[in-house]
Design a protein around this motif. Structure first.
Motif, mmCIF file in Angstrom:
data_model
loop_
_atom_site.group_PDB
_atom_site.id
_atom_site.type_symbol
_atom_site.label_atom_id
_atom_site.label_comp_id
_atom_site.label_asym_id
_atom_site.label_seq_id
_atom_site.Cartn_x
_atom_site.Cartn_y
_atom_site.Cartn_z
ATOM 1 N N LYS A 1 -21.131 2.033 -10.008
ATOM 2 C CA LYS A 1 -19.882 1.996 -10.757
ATOM 3 C C LYS A 1 -18.670 1.684 -9.877
ATOM 4 C CE LYS A 1 -21.478 5.401 -14.180
ATOM 5 N NZ LYS A 1 -21.220 6.712 -14.813
ATOM 6 N N LEU A 2 -18.886 1.638 -8.568
ATOM 7 C CA LEU A 2 -17.760 1.498 -7.655
ATOM 8 C C LEU A 2 -17.165 0.090 -7.665
ATOM 9 C CD1 LEU A 2 -15.918 2.689 -5.512
ATOM 10 C CD2 LEU A 2 -17.694 2.241 -3.797
ATOM 11 N N MET B 1 -26.472 9.650 -7.148
ATOM 12 C CA MET B 1 -25.636 8.892 -6.213
ATOM 13 C C MET B 1 -25.730 7.386 -6.448
ATOM 14 S SD MET B 1 -25.713 9.014 -2.050
ATOM 15 C CE MET B 1 -27.268 8.103 -1.927
ATOM 16 N N GLU B 2 -26.932 6.866 -6.628
ATOM 17 C CA GLU B 2 -27.091 5.421 -6.805
ATOM 18 C C GLU B 2 -26.427 4.954 -8.105
ATOM 19 O OE1 GLU B 2 -28.074 3.422 -4.545
ATOM 20 O OE2 GLU B 2 -28.587 5.077 -3.190
ATOM 21 N N PHE C 1 -22.389 -0.321 2.435
ATOM 22 C CA PHE C 1 -21.848 -1.523 1.795
ATOM 23 C C PHE C 1 -22.903 -2.270 0.967
ATOM 24 C CE2 PHE C 1 -18.927 -0.397 5.076
ATOM 25 C CZ PHE C 1 -17.685 -0.689 4.534
ATOM 26 N N LYS C 2 -24.089 -1.689 0.858
ATOM 27 C CA LYS C 2 -25.145 -2.330 0.082
ATOM 28 C C LYS C 2 -24.801 -2.482 -1.401
ATOM 29 C CE LYS C 2 -28.909 -0.826 3.119
ATOM 30 N NZ LYS C 2 -30.142 0.009 3.223
ATOM 31 N N PRO C 3 -24.050 -1.551 -2.010
ATOM 32 C CA PRO C 3 -23.761 -1.710 -3.447
ATOM 33 C C PRO C 3 -22.868 -2.900 -3.789
ATOM 34 C CG PRO C 3 -23.508 0.581 -2.777
ATOM 35 C CD PRO C 3 -23.620 -0.232 -1.527
ATOM 36 N N PHE C 4 -22.232 -3.509 -2.792
ATOM 37 C CA PHE C 4 -21.294 -4.590 -3.076
ATOM 38 C C PHE C 4 -22.038 -5.919 -3.164
ATOM 39 C CE2 PHE C 4 -18.046 -1.845 -0.649
ATOM 40 C CZ PHE C 4 -17.820 -1.078 -1.779
ATOM 41 N N PRO D 1 -19.192 3.420 -0.388
ATOM 42 C CA PRO D 1 -19.524 4.811 -0.680
ATOM 43 C C PRO D 1 -20.179 5.491 0.516
ATOM 44 C CG PRO D 1 -21.117 3.358 -1.705
ATOM 45 C CD PRO D 1 -20.053 2.475 -1.114
ATOM 46 N N GLN D 2 -20.384 6.805 0.380
ATOM 47 C CA GLN D 2 -20.981 7.621 1.443
ATOM 48 C C GLN D 2 -20.198 7.486 2.750
ATOM 49 O OE1 GLN D 2 -23.784 5.650 -0.611
ATOM 50 N NE2 GLN D 2 -22.800 7.235 -1.873
ATOM 51 N N TRP D 3 -18.964 8.011 2.684
ATOM 52 C CA TRP D 3 -18.070 8.086 3.848
ATOM 53 C C TRP D 3 -17.670 6.697 4.365
ATOM 54 C CZ3 TRP D 3 -17.408 12.622 2.438
ATOM 55 C CH2 TRP D 3 -18.405 13.588 2.338
#
Length: 415
Positions: A233-234, A227-228, A265-268, A259-261
């Motif tokens: 890649k998002l 998942m991470e 927002f941490k990946p941004f 991600p995850q529904w």
């Protein structure tokens, strides 16, 4: 013959007028724009989004038909074909698309005081892939053009939401995929994703009824060990799609979901790669309090851009009313999910047709072999009538307005 020629002339004139309108170059001020954490309308006033989602129309989902196991578009289509054959199903989908959402539905939504509609759609509507009974020359622009016209006439904004992306972005029934977010593993799917958005943006670049383009719905379900890696890649894919859109359209806002529904927002890491971005979150269940969405508020404040609750609902009227109050107090607009489904928990309830249980029973039956399909198949004539009755019951004038539900959203409804 004269009457036919007259009708043809009217159609040509209408299409010509719509084309001319799309070709008119409008000033940036003609579109909804971002100002810090607010959305600003062309007249300079703040827009606080209140509205609904036209789910199930251009991206069928099983539970809105009353199904459990058969829960995505291609599963539903396959099950219908096993039951009554592909020719009847082709006609069913045509009638479904013609009647499930019409001008009357948009007028009803406007009558509640809503100001925005979110329109989920399947990417296949903009390809020549087989989808909802059409095998070539899909009708995506025709369907959306109708909603744009109806929204314009009723002073509503429209958000275009790619709910089902090439390859699948979620890995669950929501994206009509094959159980994994293959989009993030496939260069071909990513290119098609960007090409479709460029095509849509080029077509609607001068349409102020459209508030913005929501790139991708609920990417990357939380089920996958990598998942991470997928999450990382998002944002690069978002940037690639935004770049494709900006090649043809500098007017419209682009909506970004986590991600995850639409909840993480941490990946941004970069909120400054475009000057017309806003973020969109989803929430079902939990406590209707500010504390329940504090992480969303914190992220919104950190990037100083608008946050909007694109999906929320399926709860009690009391819960919804409490959460709407929290969202208004914290400047998070909302579109509740969905506008219409079988029975309740929506703006409009569809009455269960006679003998619909025959369809539901077949959908739940074992169908892994041809013998199981034959053994489970109900009377075709009974089922065909039930399917057409579903379409009849789904027409706006035959639905049951859910008065308490609508009022719980801070909107208006008559008894």
């Amino acid at each position: 013959m004269k009457n036919i020629l007259y009708v043809l002339c009217c159609i040509v004139t209408l299409v010509s007028c719509q084309q001319k309108q799309r070709n008119v170059i409008l000033a940036p001020e003609a579109f909804v724009r971002v100002s810090g954490q607010d959305l600003i309308q062309p007249d300079g006033s703040k827009l606080f989004i209140k509205g609904t989602n036209l789910g199930n129309w251009l991206n069928p989902e099983g539970y809105m038909f009353g199904f459990n196991k058969v829960n995505s578009g291609h599963f539903i289509h396959e099950m219908f074909c096993q039951m009554v054959g592909p020719d009847f199903v082709t006609e069913f989908w045509k009638q479904f698309k013609d009647n499930y959402i019409t001008r009357k539905d948009i007028e009803f939504i406007a009558s509640t005081g809503a100001n925005t509609i979110r329109l989920p759609f399947h990417y296949k509507l903009f390809t020549d892939e087989d989808y909802m009974g059409v095998t070539v020359g899909q009708d995506g622009f025709t369907r959306i053009d109708s909603v744009v016209t109806w929204c314009r006439d009723n002073h509503l904004y429209l958000i275009l939401d790619m709910h089902d992306a090439p390859g699948g972005q979620t890995g669950d029934n929501i994206d009509d995929s094959y159980g994994y977010p293959w989009l993030f593993e496939s260069e071909a799917s990513q290119q098609l994703f960007c090409d479709i958005w460029r095509k849509i943006a080029g077509y609607y670049k001068n349409e102020p009824v459209i508030l913005g383009y929501e790139l991708i719905n609920e990417p990357i379900a939380p089920y996958f060990e990598n998942m991470e890696e997928l999450n990382a890649k998002l944002e690069p894919l978002h940037k690639r799609a935004v770049k494709a859109i900006r090649e043809v359209d500098n007017n419209h806002i682009v909506l970004i979901g986590g991600p995850q529904w639409n909840g993480n927002f941490k990946p941004f890491k970069d909120a400054a790669y475009d000057d017309k971005l806003m973020y969109t979150c989803h929430r079902y269940g939990g406590s209707p309090t500010k504390e329940a969405i504090q992480t969303l508020i914190n992220f919104r404040d950190s990037v100083n851009l608008p946050m909007y609750m694109g999906e929320i609902g399926h709860n009690t009227d009391q819960w919804q009313a409490a959460f709407c109050k929290v969202m208004e107090e914290n400047n998070i607009g909302y579109t509740f999910w969905p506008y219409k489904k079988i029975e309740a928990s929506s703006f409009m309830g569809i009455k269960v047709p006679e003998n619909w249980q025959e369809v539901v029973t077949f959908s739940e039956a074992p169908r892994a072999t041809y013998k199981e399909i034959r053994d489970a198949r109900p009377s075709q004539e009974v089922v065909k009538k039930a399917m057409m009755d579903f379409i009849e019951n789904s027409k706006c004038e035959n639905c049951v307005p859910q008065v308490g539900y609508i009022r719980s959203l801070g909107l208006q409804a008559n008894e």
